[in-house]
Motif scaffolding. Structure first.
Motif, PDB file in Angstrom:
ATOM      1  N   ALA A 238       0.838  -1.209   0.000  1.00 41.18           N
ATOM      2  CA  ALA A 238       0.000   0.000   0.000  1.00 41.18           C
ATOM      3  C   ALA A 238       0.871   1.256   0.000  1.00 41.18           C
ATOM      4  CB  ALA A 238      -0.936   0.000   1.196  1.00 41.18           C
ATOM      5  N   LYS A 239       1.951   1.234   0.769  1.00 40.26           N
ATOM      6  CA  LYS A 239       2.859   2.389   0.790  1.00 40.26           C
ATOM      7  C   LYS A 239       3.501   2.602  -0.575  1.00 40.26           C
ATOM      8  CE  LYS A 239       3.976   1.909   5.666  1.00 40.26           C
ATOM      9  NZ  LYS A 239       4.995   1.460   6.620  1.00 40.26           N
ATOM     10  N   LEU A 240       3.937   1.500  -1.199  1.00 42.26           N
ATOM     11  CA  LEU A 240       4.544   1.608  -2.528  1.00 42.26           C
ATOM     12  C   LEU A 240       3.536   2.078  -3.567  1.00 42.26           C
ATOM     13  CD1 LEU A 240       6.787  -1.587  -2.564  1.00 42.26           C
ATOM     14  CD2 LEU A 240       7.521   0.788  -2.329  1.00 42.26           C
ATOM     15  N   LEU A 241       2.306   1.594  -3.459  1.00 41.88           N
ATOM     16  CA  LEU A 241       1.269   2.028  -4.391  1.00 41.88           C
ATOM     17  C   LEU A 241       0.943   3.504  -4.206  1.00 41.88           C
ATOM     18  CD1 LEU A 241      -0.991  -1.114  -4.297  1.00 41.88           C
ATOM     19  CD2 LEU A 241       0.134  -0.179  -6.328  1.00 41.88           C
ATOM     20  N   GLU A 242       0.995   3.978  -2.979  1.00 43.28           N
ATOM     21  CA  GLU A 242       0.766   5.399  -2.724  1.00 43.28           C
ATOM     22  C   GLU A 242       1.853   6.248  -3.397  1.00 43.28           C
ATOM     23  OE1 GLU A 242       0.156   7.751   1.313  1.00 43.28           O
ATOM     24  OE2 GLU A 242      -0.837   5.802   1.311  1.00 43.28           O
ATOM     25  N   LEU A 243       3.095   5.783  -3.293  1.00 49.26           N
ATOM     26  CA  LEU A 243       4.191   6.485  -3.976  1.00 49.26           C
ATOM     27  C   LEU A 243       4.012   6.431  -5.490  1.00 49.26           C
ATOM     28  CD1 LEU A 243       7.270   5.293  -1.883  1.00 49.26           C
ATOM     29  CD2 LEU A 243       6.365   7.618  -2.037  1.00 49.26           C
ATOM     30  N   ALA A 244       3.621   5.261  -5.987  1.00 47.28           N
ATOM     31  CA  ALA A 244       3.393   5.121  -7.429  1.00 47.28           C
ATOM     32  C   ALA A 244       2.281   6.045  -7.893  1.00 47.28           C
ATOM     33  CB  ALA A 244       3.063   3.667  -7.773  1.00 47.28           C
ATOM     34  N   GLN A 245       1.211   6.140  -7.088  1.00 45.77           N
ATOM     35  CA  GLN A 245       0.107   7.040  -7.439  1.00 45.77           C
ATOM     36  C   GLN A 245       0.611   8.470  -7.591  1.00 45.77           C
ATOM     37  OE1 GLN A 245      -2.699   5.881  -4.208  1.00 45.77           O
ATOM     38  NE2 GLN A 245      -4.218   6.388  -5.761  1.00 45.77           N
ATOM     39  N   ALA A 246       1.424   8.915  -6.669  1.00 41.61           N
ATOM     40  CA  ALA A 246       1.932  10.288  -6.716  1.00 41.61           C
ATOM     41  C   ALA A 246       2.755  10.519  -7.976  1.00 41.61           C
ATOM     42  CB  ALA A 246       2.763  10.584  -5.479  1.00 41.61           C
ATOM     43  N   HIS A 247       3.599   9.560  -8.319  1.00 40.27           N
ATOM     44  CA  HIS A 247       4.432   9.720  -9.513  1.00 40.27           C
ATOM     45  C   HIS A 247       3.616   9.655 -10.796  1.00 40.27           C
ATOM     46  CE1 HIS A 247       8.331   9.937  -7.580  1.00 40.27           C
ATOM     47  NE2 HIS A 247       7.943   8.959  -6.763  1.00 40.27           N
TER      48      HIS A 247
ATOM     49  N   GLN B 288       0.454  10.484 -11.078  1.00 38.99           N
ATOM     50  CA  GLN B 288      -0.310  11.731 -11.161  1.00 38.99           C
ATOM     51  C   GLN B 288       0.568  12.875 -11.639  1.00 38.99           C
ATOM     52  OE1 GLN B 288      -2.052  12.089  -7.283  1.00 38.99           O
ATOM     53  NE2 GLN B 288      -3.615  10.554  -7.701  1.00 38.99           N
ATOM     54  N   ARG B 289       1.823  12.893 -11.186  1.00 34.53           N
ATOM     55  CA  ARG B 289       2.750  13.913 -11.658  1.00 34.53           C
ATOM     56  C   ARG B 289       3.003  13.755 -13.159  1.00 34.53           C
ATOM     57  NH1 ARG B 289       8.342  13.174  -9.994  1.00 34.53           N
ATOM     58  NH2 ARG B 289       9.153  13.671 -12.020  1.00 34.53           N
ATOM     59  N   ALA B 290       3.182  12.506 -13.598  1.00 32.03           N
ATOM     60  CA  ALA B 290       3.388  12.251 -15.021  1.00 32.03           C
ATOM     61  C   ALA B 290       2.155  12.656 -15.824  1.00 32.03           C
ATOM     62  CB  ALA B 290       3.696  10.773 -15.248  1.00 32.03           C
ATOM     63  N   ARG B 291       0.975  12.387 -15.280  1.00 35.64           N
ATOM     64  CA  ARG B 291      -0.265  12.753 -15.963  1.00 35.64           C
ATOM     65  C   ARG B 291      -0.360  14.258 -16.143  1.00 35.64           C
ATOM     66  NH1 ARG B 291      -5.597  10.969 -13.030  1.00 35.64           N
ATOM     67  NH2 ARG B 291      -4.706  12.441 -11.563  1.00 35.64           N
ATOM     68  N   SER B 292       0.104  15.012 -15.158  1.00 34.28           N
ATOM     69  CA  SER B 292       0.032  16.476 -15.260  1.00 34.28           C
ATOM     70  C   SER B 292       1.027  17.034 -16.274  1.00 34.28           C
ATOM     71  CB  SER B 292       0.269  17.120 -13.894  1.00 34.28           C
ATOM     72  OG  SER B 292       1.625  16.986 -13.511  1.00 34.28           O
ATOM     73  N   GLN B 293       2.001  16.227 -16.658  1.00 35.92           N
ATOM     74  CA  GLN B 293       3.037  16.690 -17.582  1.00 35.92           C
ATOM     75  C   GLN B 293       2.786  16.294 -19.038  1.00 35.92           C
ATOM     76  OE1 GLN B 293       5.549  18.690 -16.467  1.00 35.92           O
ATOM     77  NE2 GLN B 293       4.486  18.563 -14.509  1.00 35.92           N
TER      78      GLN B 293
ATOM     79  N   SER C 257      -0.110  15.266 -22.462  1.00 37.28           N
ATOM     80  CA  SER C 257      -1.390  15.651 -23.052  1.00 37.28           C
ATOM     81  C   SER C 257      -1.755  14.672 -24.159  1.00 37.28           C
ATOM     82  CB  SER C 257      -1.305  17.073 -23.627  1.00 37.28           C
ATOM     83  OG  SER C 257      -0.332  17.114 -24.641  1.00 37.28           O
ATOM     84  N   GLY C 258      -2.959  14.827 -24.673  1.00 40.10           N
ATOM     85  CA  GLY C 258      -3.413  14.030 -25.803  1.00 40.10           C
ATOM     86  C   GLY C 258      -3.597  12.563 -25.475  1.00 40.10           C
ATOM     87  N   GLU C 259      -3.191  11.716 -26.422  1.00 36.69           N
ATOM     88  CA  GLU C 259      -3.363  10.279 -26.285  1.00 36.69           C
ATOM     89  C   GLU C 259      -2.583   9.739 -25.086  1.00 36.69           C
ATOM     90  OE1 GLU C 259      -2.078   6.297 -28.648  1.00 36.69           O
ATOM     91  OE2 GLU C 259      -2.828   7.946 -29.865  1.00 36.69           O
ATOM     92  N   LEU C 260      -1.413  10.284 -24.844  1.00 33.35           N
ATOM     93  CA  LEU C 260      -0.631   9.838 -23.696  1.00 33.35           C
ATOM     94  C   LEU C 260      -1.359  10.139 -22.392  1.00 33.35           C
ATOM     95  CD1 LEU C 260       3.041  10.765 -24.618  1.00 33.35           C
ATOM     96  CD2 LEU C 260       2.007   8.503 -24.480  1.00 33.35           C
ATOM     97  N   TYR C 261      -2.049  11.264 -22.331  1.00 29.39           N
ATOM     98  CA  TYR C 261      -2.790  11.606 -21.121  1.00 29.39           C
ATOM     99  C   TYR C 261      -3.823  10.534 -20.796  1.00 29.39           C
ATOM    100  CZ  TYR C 261      -5.755  13.940 -17.761  1.00 29.39           C
ATOM    101  OH  TYR C 261      -6.478  14.223 -16.636  1.00 29.39           O
ATOM    102  N   GLU C 262      -4.550  10.084 -21.822  1.00 29.31           N
ATOM    103  CA  GLU C 262      -5.580   9.067 -21.611  1.00 29.31           C
ATOM    104  C   GLU C 262      -4.980   7.780 -21.057  1.00 29.31           C
ATOM    105  OE1 GLU C 262      -8.867   9.403 -21.867  1.00 29.31           O
ATOM    106  OE2 GLU C 262      -8.503  11.521 -22.299  1.00 29.31           O
ATOM    107  N   ARG C 263      -3.835   7.384 -21.597  1.00 30.92           N
ATOM    108  CA  ARG C 263      -3.196   6.150 -21.139  1.00 30.92           C
ATOM    109  C   ARG C 263      -2.652   6.292 -19.722  1.00 30.92           C
ATOM    110  NH1 ARG C 263      -0.603   3.081 -26.174  1.00 30.92           N
ATOM    111  NH2 ARG C 263      -2.237   3.576 -27.667  1.00 30.92           N
ATOM    112  N   VAL C 264      -2.044   7.422 -19.424  1.00 26.07           N
ATOM    113  CA  VAL C 264      -1.509   7.649 -18.082  1.00 26.07           C
ATOM    114  C   VAL C 264      -2.659   7.792 -17.085  1.00 26.07           C
ATOM    115  CG1 VAL C 264      -0.121   9.200 -16.645  1.00 26.07           C
ATOM    116  CG2 VAL C 264       0.635   8.636 -18.945  1.00 26.07           C
ATOM    117  N   ASP C 265      -3.753   8.393 -17.517  1.00 28.69           N
ATOM    118  CA  ASP C 265      -4.928   8.516 -16.651  1.00 28.69           C
ATOM    119  C   ASP C 265      -5.466   7.136 -16.290  1.00 28.69           C
ATOM    120  OD1 ASP C 265      -6.955  10.138 -15.316  1.00 28.69           O
ATOM    121  OD2 ASP C 265      -8.318   9.367 -16.856  1.00 28.69           O
TER     122      ASP C 265
END
Length: 99
Positions: free
Chosen positions: A17-26, A28-33, A35-43
């Motif tokens: 759970a701790k590792l997944l929380e860290l993964a979620q943060a990373h 989400q950061r990648a998602r904010s960086q 756009s387009g088709e990549l955004y959908e996949r990262v989302d």
């Protein structure tokens, strides 16, 4: 499962759970960086990491006896509007009620 196995299981899920929380943060950061088709996949990856985090927390609470496994939402499939497994919402509500 005896008490030693249960303790190891709960510890492993807690660590996951701790590792997944860290993964979620990373993710989400990648998602904010992007756009387009990549955004959908990262989302989609962000949604799946969220689902995994909730499921691991749910299994940990079930192993500790705080919630009952058969009390989970029994709907199968994903919610097409947000592409999140419907059972996750029920599991999360149970976790919030216990926590």
């Amino acid at each position: 499962m005896d008490e030693i196995e249960k303790a190891r299981f709960v510890d492993a899920l807690s660590h996951a759970a701790k590792l997944l929380e860290l993964a979620q943060a990373h993710v989400q950061r990648a998602r904010s960086q992007c756009s387009g088709e990549l955004y959908e996949r990262v989302d989609l990856i962000a949604k799946r990491t969220f689902e995994l985090k909730v499921k691991s927390d749910w299994m940990r609470y079930a192993a500790l006896g705080k919630i009952h496994v058969d009390a989970a939402n029994d709907r199968v499939g994903s919610d097409r509007r947000v592409r999140v497994d419907r059972r996750i919402v029920g599991m999360q509500k149970m976790l919030l009620a216990v926590a």
